[in-house]
Design a protein around this motif. Structure first.
Motif, PDB file in Angstrom:
ATOM      1  N   PRO A 193     -18.647  -8.955   8.926  1.00 31.41           N
ATOM      2  CA  PRO A 193     -17.410  -9.737   8.767  1.00 31.41           C
ATOM      3  C   PRO A 193     -16.577  -9.704  10.047  1.00 31.41           C
ATOM      4  O   PRO A 193     -15.922 -10.694  10.389  1.00 31.41           O
ATOM      5  CB  PRO A 193     -16.663  -9.014   7.643  1.00 31.41           C
ATOM      6  CG  PRO A 193     -17.677  -8.194   6.938  1.00 31.41           C
ATOM      7  CD  PRO A 193     -18.750  -7.871   7.940  1.00 31.41           C
ATOM      8  N   GLU A 194     -16.633  -8.585  10.752  1.00 28.93           N
ATOM      9  CA  GLU A 194     -15.864  -8.450  11.981  1.00 28.93           C
ATOM     10  C   GLU A 194     -16.407  -9.421  13.037  1.00 28.93           C
ATOM     11  O   GLU A 194     -15.646 -10.066  13.756  1.00 28.93           O
ATOM     12  CB  GLU A 194     -15.950  -7.007  12.497  1.00 28.93           C
ATOM     13  CG  GLU A 194     -15.291  -5.969  11.568  1.00 28.93           C
ATOM     14  CD  GLU A 194     -16.224  -5.424  10.492  1.00 28.93           C
ATOM     15  OE1 GLU A 194     -17.148  -6.155  10.061  1.00 28.93           O
ATOM     16  OE2 GLU A 194     -16.047  -4.277  10.063  1.00 28.93           O
ATOM     17  N   ALA A 195     -17.738  -9.515  13.113  1.00 25.75           N
ATOM     18  CA  ALA A 195     -18.345 -10.446  14.071  1.00 25.75           C
ATOM     19  C   ALA A 195     -17.963 -11.878  13.723  1.00 25.75           C
ATOM     20  O   ALA A 195     -17.592 -12.679  14.596  1.00 25.75           O
ATOM     21  CB  ALA A 195     -19.871 -10.297  14.052  1.00 25.75           C
ATOM     22  N   THR A 196     -18.048 -12.202  12.435  1.00 29.43           N
ATOM     23  CA  THR A 196     -17.752 -13.569  12.001  1.00 29.43           C
ATOM     24  C   THR A 196     -16.283 -13.896  12.227  1.00 29.43           C
ATOM     25  O   THR A 196     -15.945 -14.986  12.707  1.00 29.43           O
ATOM     26  CB  THR A 196     -18.123 -13.737  10.519  1.00 29.43           C
ATOM     27  OG1 THR A 196     -19.469 -13.314  10.345  1.00 29.43           O
ATOM     28  CG2 THR A 196     -17.990 -15.183  10.078  1.00 29.43           C
ATOM     29  N   ALA A 197     -15.415 -12.948  11.895  1.00 32.91           N
ATOM     30  CA  ALA A 197     -13.985 -13.190  12.087  1.00 32.91           C
ATOM     31  C   ALA A 197     -13.700 -13.493  13.554  1.00 32.91           C
ATOM     32  O   ALA A 197     -12.935 -14.405  13.877  1.00 32.91           O
ATOM     33  CB  ALA A 197     -13.179 -11.974  11.624  1.00 32.91           C
ATOM     34  N   ARG A 221     -17.942  -3.584   2.478  1.00 34.66           N
ATOM     35  CA  ARG A 221     -18.487  -4.921   2.189  1.00 34.66           C
ATOM     36  C   ARG A 221     -18.666  -5.807   3.425  1.00 34.66           C
ATOM     37  O   ARG A 221     -17.745  -6.501   3.853  1.00 34.66           O
ATOM     38  CB  ARG A 221     -17.637  -5.624   1.141  1.00 34.66           C
ATOM     39  CG  ARG A 221     -18.465  -6.645   0.364  1.00 34.66           C
ATOM     40  CD  ARG A 221     -17.807  -7.101  -0.914  1.00 34.66           C
ATOM     41  NE  ARG A 221     -18.778  -7.779  -1.768  1.00 34.66           N
ATOM     42  CZ  ARG A 221     -18.627  -8.005  -3.058  1.00 34.66           C
ATOM     43  NH1 ARG A 221     -17.541  -7.627  -3.679  1.00 34.66           N
ATOM     44  NH2 ARG A 221     -19.562  -8.621  -3.748  1.00 34.66           N
ATOM     45  N   GLY A 222     -19.846  -5.786   3.958  1.00 35.23           N
ATOM     46  CA  GLY A 222     -20.150  -6.587   5.145  1.00 35.23           C
ATOM     47  C   GLY A 222     -20.397  -5.720   6.375  1.00 35.23           C
ATOM     48  O   GLY A 222     -21.245  -6.027   7.193  1.00 35.23           O
ATOM     49  N   ALA A 223     -19.621  -4.648   6.494  1.00 41.14           N
ATOM     50  CA  ALA A 223     -19.866  -3.607   7.495  1.00 41.14           C
ATOM     51  C   ALA A 223     -20.299  -4.108   8.870  1.00 41.14           C
ATOM     52  O   ALA A 223     -21.477  -4.112   9.206  1.00 41.14           O
ATOM     53  CB  ALA A 223     -20.915  -2.616   6.967  1.00 41.14           C
ATOM     54  N   LEU A 247     -23.757  -3.332  14.356  1.00 40.10           N
ATOM     55  CA  LEU A 247     -24.014  -4.457  13.445  1.00 40.10           C
ATOM     56  C   LEU A 247     -23.243  -5.697  13.886  1.00 40.10           C
ATOM     57  O   LEU A 247     -23.727  -6.820  13.778  1.00 40.10           O
ATOM     58  CB  LEU A 247     -23.647  -4.068  12.011  1.00 40.10           C
ATOM     59  CG  LEU A 247     -24.525  -2.962  11.416  1.00 40.10           C
ATOM     60  CD1 LEU A 247     -23.934  -2.416  10.121  1.00 40.10           C
ATOM     61  CD2 LEU A 247     -25.926  -3.502  11.141  1.00 40.10           C
ATOM     62  N   THR A 248     -22.037  -5.457  14.380  1.00 42.80           N
ATOM     63  CA  THR A 248     -21.242  -6.581  14.889  1.00 42.80           C
ATOM     64  C   THR A 248     -22.013  -7.279  16.011  1.00 42.80           C
ATOM     65  O   THR A 248     -22.102  -8.508  16.073  1.00 42.80           O
ATOM     66  CB  THR A 248     -19.884  -6.075  15.417  1.00 42.80           C
ATOM     67  OG1 THR A 248     -19.220  -5.361  14.367  1.00 42.80           O
ATOM     68  CG2 THR A 248     -19.011  -7.223  15.883  1.00 42.80           C
ATOM     69  N   GLU A 280     -25.152 -14.112   8.349  1.00 43.31           N
ATOM     70  CA  GLU A 280     -25.056 -12.659   8.405  1.00 43.31           C
ATOM     71  C   GLU A 280     -26.442 -12.063   8.238  1.00 43.31           C
ATOM     72  O   GLU A 280     -27.394 -12.758   7.884  1.00 43.31           O
ATOM     73  CB  GLU A 280     -24.095 -12.158   7.327  1.00 43.31           C
ATOM     74  CG  GLU A 280     -24.570 -12.463   5.915  1.00 43.31           C
ATOM     75  CD  GLU A 280     -24.456 -11.258   5.015  1.00 43.31           C
ATOM     76  OE1 GLU A 280     -24.453 -10.120   5.546  1.00 43.31           O
ATOM     77  OE2 GLU A 280     -24.393 -11.443   3.793  1.00 43.31           O
ATOM     78  N   ILE A 281     -26.526 -10.775   8.521  1.00 45.10           N
ATOM     79  CA  ILE A 281     -27.818 -10.113   8.406  1.00 45.10           C
ATOM     80  C   ILE A 281     -27.809  -9.234   7.165  1.00 45.10           C
ATOM     81  O   ILE A 281     -26.881  -8.451   6.956  1.00 45.10           O
ATOM     82  CB  ILE A 281     -28.142  -9.298   9.684  1.00 45.10           C
ATOM     83  CG1 ILE A 281     -29.488  -8.574   9.556  1.00 45.10           C
ATOM     84  CG2 ILE A 281     -27.051  -8.293  10.036  1.00 45.10           C
ATOM     85  CD1 ILE A 281     -29.986  -7.973  10.869  1.00 45.10           C
ATOM     86  N   THR A 282     -28.822  -9.383   6.315  1.00 46.45           N
ATOM     87  CA  THR A 282     -28.926  -8.521   5.135  1.00 46.45           C
ATOM     88  C   THR A 282     -30.249  -7.771   5.172  1.00 46.45           C
ATOM     89  O   THR A 282     -31.239  -8.255   5.714  1.00 46.45           O
ATOM     90  CB  THR A 282     -28.814  -9.318   3.819  1.00 46.45           C
ATOM     91  OG1 THR A 282     -29.893 -10.248   3.715  1.00 46.45           O
ATOM     92  CG2 THR A 282     -27.499 -10.067   3.738  1.00 46.45           C
ATOM     93  N   ASN A 283     -30.216  -6.584   4.588  1.00 50.73           N
ATOM     94  CA  ASN A 283     -31.341  -5.658   4.662  1.00 50.73           C
ATOM     95  C   ASN A 283     -31.649  -5.363   6.130  1.00 50.73           C
ATOM     96  O   ASN A 283     -32.798  -5.256   6.520  1.00 50.73           O
ATOM     97  CB  ASN A 283     -32.577  -6.237   3.949  1.00 50.73           C
ATOM     98  CG  ASN A 283     -33.601  -5.158   3.605  1.00 50.73           C
ATOM     99  OD1 ASN A 283     -33.257  -3.989   3.486  1.00 50.73           O
ATOM    100  ND2 ASN A 283     -34.847  -5.555   3.451  1.00 50.73           N
ATOM    101  N   GLY A 284     -30.587  -5.203   6.897  1.00 55.95           N
ATOM    102  CA  GLY A 284     -30.751  -5.105   8.340  1.00 55.95           C
ATOM    103  C   GLY A 284     -30.674  -3.702   8.903  1.00 55.95           C
ATOM    104  O   GLY A 284     -30.959  -3.489  10.066  1.00 55.95           O
TER     105      GLY A 284
END
Ligand code: FES
Ligand code: FES
Lengths: 758, 157
Positions: free
Chosen positions: A356-360, A351-353, A319-320, A447-451
């Protein structure tokens, strides 16, 4: 007038506010035994003996089982690429691999008796060396699964181009720690199992009852219709309750063995060790570009800590990877990852799974790049965001963003926070040498949702005798307010007031299929299904009304104010829902629509956050004073609910940036194993949030809706972290790992000062 | 041992183990499961009830210590025809999501409003430090408590 878009209060609330919900531990199960687990106190050891003699004689003890007694197969990760040998035994057999792993289970008549008896089970361990961090796990000096030959659970390598940064005037590299955190739903795990003939009924504090049903059926080799899973009220999940755990999965076995229902609730101290943890990535970022602020190449290398037995956590890098380049139009992007097993609690979605790591990572990299070229971090972001006319936009890692206005979101956030004034205030404090410095952090995110998983969801809408309606959904609400939102969606189409619409979810016998609630998917999949099913039901009802009115179905319209069908132009003669229900009589199919939505794909909510902190340069103490959030989730069905989702996410993001971290000592002993030691964020550490509305509807689904459950966390974590660094930037500080505790901040200041003195 | 308590206005006589926690007495003996347990270190406040009018974490009190006391739990807070102003404010301002912290949070808020006459945001945040919520980010809880504090007191009995 449409009900959609209104701040409708939750119809769920009166129950929770007056009698409280009915959570797993509240269930009154006739004749149930209590299950209490005995847990490993060693991170890595051979189990040499388990002595249960004394425990057996304790009051109330009915049975004690160890790994040798239980004939269930190990539980596989169920994810592509994870080696079979890493499957988790239901109770440890031969070897324990993390502190908190279940080694035995005690069944007692009463709850307190179980704790007493569990303490009298004596376990002999022969210690093995432990490997606690995922980077050390790469060496393979200590192997968790020697048969596998390495600690790699999931490799994900992409070729590294040697000339990747050629032509970049500036290249900045840094290792970032996206630390392990504990999801901490306020309700710990709880459940029960019982057999009715050859059917098992299982209660679970879980986000996806249909997935749970499949897991139980699979493990026990049962036909699906012999398993019923009910999620009672669930006190928060945040991703950690997507899957069932071994403690849930063993309950039917115990109930069978004991011939009685079995009820189980963990303690918080157990939960801190045995509920999955989140995040846990070590990230090496390298970013290159020109001195005028254009980023040309970005590389992210991730080492993911999967914990002792690979679960959803081992899948997070996938996901990242999808979100590697964030909101930016970067010509060259590389990603590589490895998920490693370590002697720690398995990691899962939180939460974000993975996003958030990619964004950070990308947001910290942008800041490091901005600092290196001496440009304002907001300006660097604006120079690199994907232009509005480029959507749908395909990133170098192959992700297709639906629609966005990333620069617009940054502008809104800067405006709402009065960014220029903040910078001016900062300059004043810096020149006065004030010991309370302010820092400003800016993040831009998508971010990606329902992904993950199939994008659709099941719904059924039916008309009841008397003209009321009932909505069934395959989502599994546990705080999100689906009962309110889904009945709003149905009411909007049916013209039946919300209070006359019943709501059914969270029970696999009542709802035949479902995907559950996770990954910010529910509205765009499940809400969409309710919306579409309601429209189809109106069409169906119009045909029936047309027959009764002896009119052409195309001419019949629904007057939504009164909930009545009539021929267009002649409102005096019509049929109400109640009359249609009566006319339909025993024809069960006449006024029912079951439907699975099929949205075209995932959606990509985006936004920008500005965080303001005060940092005491003498003590390292950080106070978050403002958090301004622009979050664009497309069309909003109920702003009250959407805002609530954002608030919760913002708090969890700030918590990771400032306070929360699961820590182990070098031997793998957890040092944050209860809520006294783990710094879960409270009201005192947070300001009220400043939310800014922005709505760019997605073309992906008929509602125009994108997910909102995780945006707050994804945007706020880097904004708050960057704000702390920014407060100290004038001292030469470029980076502080999360959580930015007073000690870490103080050390960063001290280190910067001693460098300056040299 | 024998204890007598008045819970939500009703007298209860019970035989309890001396080590029984008040929260388990309420939940398991009296069946009042509105009060929740969120931790085992007195950290979360999910178990907050009123003991002789003052908020306590009922996981830090033995049932035996409550002998002779009067206890109000979430189940006893609403009036006969409507909810208590704090309950109403929580609904109006969306101060709850999963609802797990809610009973404890509401009881803590009731007592905070009673004890601190001039509540402002900082005081509410300080006052609720011992009550954890994972869902709401506290934003709407703070809003609800401030709104309820402004509502004229109304007998809840
Ligand atoms: S259960 Fe009492 S404070 Fe957590
Ligand atoms: S509403 Fe879920 S913990 Fe507060």
């Amino acid at each position: 007038m449409s009900i959609l878009g209104n701040r409708v209060q939750r119809r769920e609330d009166p129950k929770f506010l007056t009698t409280g919900g009915v959570y797993g531990d509240d269930l009154k199960i006739e004749g149930a035994l209590w299950a209490t687990f005995v847990r490993s106190t060693m991170a890595h050891a051979r189990l040499t003996s388990l002595d249960v003699t004394e425990a057996r004689n304790r009051p109330g003890v009915v049975a004690i089982y160890t790994g040798e007694d239980v004939d269930l197969p190990p539980v596989p990760a169920g994810l592509p690429g994870v080696p079979d040998v890493m499957a988790r035994p239901v109770l440890a057999k031969g070897v324990v691999r993390f502190v908190g792993e279940a080694v035995a289970v005690v069944l007692t008549e009463e709850r307190y008796q179980g704790e007493d008896a569990a303490e009298s089970v004596f376990v002999d361990y022969e210690p093995l060396p432990a490997v606690v961090d995922p980077v050390s796990a790469l060496t393979g000096d200590v192997l968790l699964f020697p048969e596998h030959g390495s600690n790699v659970a999931v490799p994900m390598n992409e070729p590294q181009a040697e000339d990747f940064f050629d032509g970049c005037e500036v290249v900045v590299r840094h290792r970032l720690i996206n630390q392990r955190v504990a999801p901490c739903p306020l309700e710990v795990r709880s459940g029960a199992a019982m057999w009715e003939g050859d059917r098992v009924i299982q209660y679970a504090s879980n986000q996806a009852p249909h997935g749970a049903k499949a897991a139980i059926a699979g493990l026990y080799g049962l036909e699906a219709d012999r398993v019923r899973v009910i999620a009672p009220d669930v006190g928060g999940g945040f991703g950690a309750k997507i899957g069932l755990y071994v403690e849930d999965l063993i309950l039917p076995w115990l109930a069978k063995a004991a011939g009685r229902p079995v009820h189980w609730t963990e303690t918080r101290s157990e939960s801190m060790l045995a509920l999955g943890h989140g995040r846990a990535q070590v990230q090496d970022v390298a970013i290159g570009g020109s001195r005028d602020g254009k980023v040309e190449a970005y590389r992210l290398e991730v080492v993911q800590d999967a914990g002792a037995y690979p679960s959803l956590g081992s899948f997070l890098p996938a996901l990242t990877r999808l979100m590697t380049s964030g909101t930016y139009d970067i010509p060259k992007v590389e990603f590589s990852a490895a998920s490693m097993v370590t002697n720690t609690t398995p990691t899962v979605a939180y939460r974000g799974a993975g996003r958030p790591e990619a964004t950070a990572a990308i947001e910290r990299a942008m800041d490091l790049f901005a600092a290196e070229i001496g440009m304002d971090p907001a300006e660097v972001r604006k120079r690199n965001v994907v232009a509005n006319d480029k959507f749908p936009f395909t990133t170098p890692t192959g992700t297709v963003y639906d629609i966005g206005d990333y620069g617009g979101a940054i502008d809104l956030a800067l405006q709402a926070s009065d960014y220029q004034a903040l910078r001016a205030e900062q300059a004043t404090r810096r020149s006065s040498g004030d010991t309370t410095q302010i820092g400003i952090g800016v993040s831009s995110y998508v971010e990606i949702t329902n992904g993950a998983g199939p994008p659709g969801e099941y719904a059924k809408v039916e008309i009841l005798p008397g003209g009321k309606a009932r909505v069934y959904t395959g989502t599994s609400p546990h705080g999100q307010g689906h009962e309110t939102a889904w009945t709003m969606l149905a009411s909007e189409q049916l013209g039946i007031p919300m209070e006359d619409i019943e709501f059914v979810a969270n029970d696999t016998d009542l709802v035949p299929e479902g995907g559950g609630t996770m990954g910010s998917r529910s509205l765009q999949s499940g809400g969409l299904a309710v919306h579409e099913a309601s429209i189809a039901l109106v069409d169906k009802a119009a045909k029936l009304a047309a027959e009764l009115l002896e009119a052409n179905a195309d001419d019949v319209v629904l007057d939504k104010v009164g909930g009545r069908f009539h021929v267009a132009g002649t409102p005096a003669v019509g049929r109400s829902w109640a009359e249609l229900a009566e006319a339909a009589g025993d024809d069960g199919d006449a006024l029912v629509v079951a439907h699975s939505s099929s949205p075209a794909g995932p959606t990509f909510p985006f936004g920008a956050h500005v965080a303001v902190v005060e940092v005491d340069t003498d003590t390292g103490r950080v106070k978050l004073t403002r958090l301004v959030a622009v979050d664009d989730a497309g069309t909003i069905v109920n702003p009250l609910l959407a805002e609530g989702q954002r608030h919760g996410g913002l708090a969890q993001g700030a918590a990771q940036a400032l306070m929360e971290e699961v820590r182990y000592d070098d031997d793998g002993n957890p040092v944050t194993s209860n809520l006294a030691d783990y710094a879960m964020i409270s009201a005192t550490e947070l300001p009220s949030f400043e939310l800014v509305a922005m709505a760019t509807p997605t073309p992906i689904n008929a509602l125009g809706a994108k997910g909102i459950g995780e945006s707050g966390t994804i945007g706020s974590t880097p904004a708050v972290q960057s704000a702390v660094v920014d407060a100290l930037a004038h001292l030469g500080v470029r980076h502080i790992d999360m959580p930015a505790t007073p000690e870490r901040v103080w050390r960063a200041v001290a280190a910067a000062q001693s460098t300056a003195a040299e | 041992m024998k204890i007598t308590t008045t819970v939500n206005g009703e007298q209860r006589d019970s035989e309890v183990e001396p080590r029984l926690l008040l929260v388990h007495y309420l939940r398991d003996v009296l069946g009042l499961t509105g009060t929740n347990v969120g931790c085992d270190t007195s950290s979360c406040g999910a178990c907050t009830v009123l003991l002789d009018g003052e908020s306590v974490k009922s996981c830090t009190v033995l049932a035996a210590q409550a002998d002779g006391s009067s206890i109000t739990t979430i189940e006893g807070l609403a009036g006969p025809d409507r909810m208590h102003p704090v309950q109403e404010a929580f609904q109006e301002h969306h101060g709850l999501q999963c609802g797990y912290c809610t009973p404890g949070m509401v009881m803590a808020a009731v007592s905070l409003i009673e004890e601190v006459p001039d509540l402002d945001e900082a005081k509410v945040r300080e006052g609720l430090e011992g009550n954890l919520c994972r869902c709401t980010g506290y934003h709407n809880i703070v809003k609800a408590v401030l709104a309820a504090a402004k509502t004229p007191a109304r007998s809840a009995s």
